[in-house]
Design an enzyme around this catalytic site. Structure first.
Site, PDB file in Angstrom:
ATOM      1  N   HIS A   1       0.833  -1.217   0.000  1.00 44.96           N
ATOM      2  CA  HIS A   1       0.000   0.000   0.000  1.00 44.96           C
ATOM      3  C   HIS A   1       0.859   1.255   0.000  1.00 44.96           C
ATOM      4  O   HIS A   1       0.517   2.242  -0.661  1.00 44.96           O
ATOM      5  CB  HIS A   1      -0.960  -0.011   1.186  1.00 44.96           C
ATOM      6  CG  HIS A   1      -1.848  -1.221   1.222  1.00 44.96           C
ATOM      7  ND1 HIS A   1      -2.525  -1.615   2.336  1.00 44.96           N
ATOM      8  CD2 HIS A   1      -2.149  -2.127   0.248  1.00 44.96           C
ATOM      9  CE1 HIS A   1      -3.222  -2.707   2.062  1.00 44.96           C
ATOM     10  NE2 HIS A   1      -2.998  -3.048   0.800  1.00 44.96           N
TER      11      HIS A   1
ATOM     12  N   ASP B   1      -3.549  -2.924  -4.943  1.00 43.94           N
ATOM     13  CA  ASP B   1      -2.534  -3.956  -4.711  1.00 43.94           C
ATOM     14  C   ASP B   1      -1.717  -4.221  -5.975  1.00 43.94           C
ATOM     15  O   ASP B   1      -0.494  -4.391  -5.909  1.00 43.94           O
ATOM     16  CB  ASP B   1      -3.207  -5.260  -4.271  1.00 43.94           C
ATOM     17  CG  ASP B   1      -3.614  -5.252  -2.811  1.00 43.94           C
ATOM     18  OD1 ASP B   1      -3.070  -4.449  -2.028  1.00 43.94           O
ATOM     19  OD2 ASP B   1      -4.479  -6.069  -2.452  1.00 43.94           O
TER      20      ASP B   1
ATOM     21  N   HIS C   1      -1.365 -11.258  -4.825  1.00 39.85           N
ATOM     22  CA  HIS C   1       0.006 -10.739  -4.730  1.00 39.85           C
ATOM     23  C   HIS C   1       0.990 -11.660  -5.460  1.00 39.85           C
ATOM     24  O   HIS C   1       1.976 -11.199  -6.029  1.00 39.85           O
ATOM     25  CB  HIS C   1       0.420 -10.585  -3.266  1.00 39.85           C
ATOM     26  CG  HIS C   1      -0.327  -9.492  -2.568  1.00 39.85           C
ATOM     27  ND1 HIS C   1      -0.298  -8.189  -3.001  1.00 39.85           N
ATOM     28  CD2 HIS C   1      -1.135  -9.508  -1.483  1.00 39.85           C
ATOM     29  CE1 HIS C   1      -1.053  -7.454  -2.190  1.00 39.85           C
ATOM     30  NE2 HIS C   1      -1.581  -8.227  -1.282  1.00 39.85           N
TER      31      HIS C   1
HETATM   32 ZN   LIG Z   1      -3.913  -4.625  -0.170  1.00 35.86          ZN
END
Ligand SMILES: [Zn+2]
Length: 303
Positions: free
Chosen positions: A84, A244, A266
């Site tokens: 972030h 993200d 991710h």
């Molecule tokens: Zn996040």
């Protein structure tokens, strides 16, 4: 700050140092971050307790874990939940900065990039002249895991898109895309918060994996409803996915590319950052190869 840069054509660093503290999502301990101007391109991490040590320039090769957040191995130390903060830097047009850390985590703050955007606004930006964004080959690069994928191809301006599909009716199917500018990032993406699911949050809390996780730094979905409304956007989950994606791509910089993530994670995002890094550092453009990724299982909590 009265106005953000109009686009990403100029390099910028911070005009002053700025500091923030908060609880780490995973450790539950207080973490401290100082952002500082840098004369060198990219994002460089140092430790506040070892100011003499050389800084680590962030790169996709440092990714060590992507299950709950993006974690990096920087020499002997680990740094988790970087995404972030990196999204806030790259999204607002800060192309180079020093990140000084106390602890092993970047604090989650409210679960979005907005507190970092406010910190960057407090410091102000200094323009540094033209910059070259990492360029991609003309042929698309795709990274996939099962049905989920991220695909990227060269474009004049950064354009990002994401789609999510969840069985929980409170989220369901969501799609969001935009041609990115610092203003649009700040207004449409940065405020979107992390989200998770009630039963998984309970399991993770019981396992001691998210000691700092609470209803004030993540939206928690309970099937047809949210445990802690109101949402900041009707489609806040997919906007957070874009946040993200941007934060993970920041490991290679802001690519001059159109990037689309379907059910991104991710693991997929950072695999794409690595693929762009490899493609951009290739001496001459060659035929593109489908990128077979070895990513970890999809995150149960999208951080
Ligand atoms: Zn996040």
């Amino acid at each position: 700050m009265s106005a953000w840069p109009a686009d990403y054509r100029l390099a910028h660093t911070l005009a002053a140092t700025v500091e923030r503290s908060g609880v780490g999502l995973h450790s539950g301990e207080s973490c401290h971050v100082r952002l500082a101007p840098s004369s060198l391109p990219g994002y460089r991490v140092g430790w506040l307790d070892s100011p003499q040590q050389p800084l680590h320039r962030l790169a996709p090769s440092q990714v060590s874990d992507t299950r709950l957040c993006t974690a990096l191995q920087l020499g002997e130390r680990r740094l988790t939940t970087v995404e972030h903060l990196l999204a806030a830097l790259v999204g607002t047009g800060v192309s180079q900065a020093e990140i000084w850390v106390e602890g092993e985590e970047i604090p989650l703050l409210d679960g979005s990039a907005l507190p970092w955007v406010e910190a960057i606004a407090e410091a102000g930006l200094t323009p540094l002249g033209e910059r070259a964004l990492p360029s991609l080959p003309a042929e698309p690069i795709t990274v996939r895991q099962g049905e989920a994928f991220v695909t990227a191809f060269a474009a004049e301006a950064p354009r990002l898109g994401a789609a999510v599909e969840f069985p929980q009716p409170a989220i369901g199917r969501q799609l969001f895309s935009l041609t990115l500018t610092p203003e649009r990032f700040v207004r449409e993406i940065a405020p979107a918060r992390t989200f998770g699911f009630r039963e998984q949050v309970e399991q993770l809390l019981a396992a001691g994996l998210i000691r700092g996780g609470a209803l004030d730094n993540a939206l928690v979905c309970d099937g047809e409803r949210w445990l802690n409304p109101p949402l900041r956007f009707e489609d806040e989950p997919v906007r957070h996915k874009l946040l993200d994606l941007l934060g993970d791509l920041a490991l290679v910089g802001l690519p001059a590319a159109q990037v689309f993530a379907y059910r991104g994670s991710h693991g997929l995002h950072t695999a794409m950052a690595a693929a762009i890094d490899a493609a951009a550092s290739r001496p001459a453009p060659g035929p593109s190869q489908p990128f077979a990724s070895a990513v970890s299982p999809a995150a149960v909590l999208s951080v």
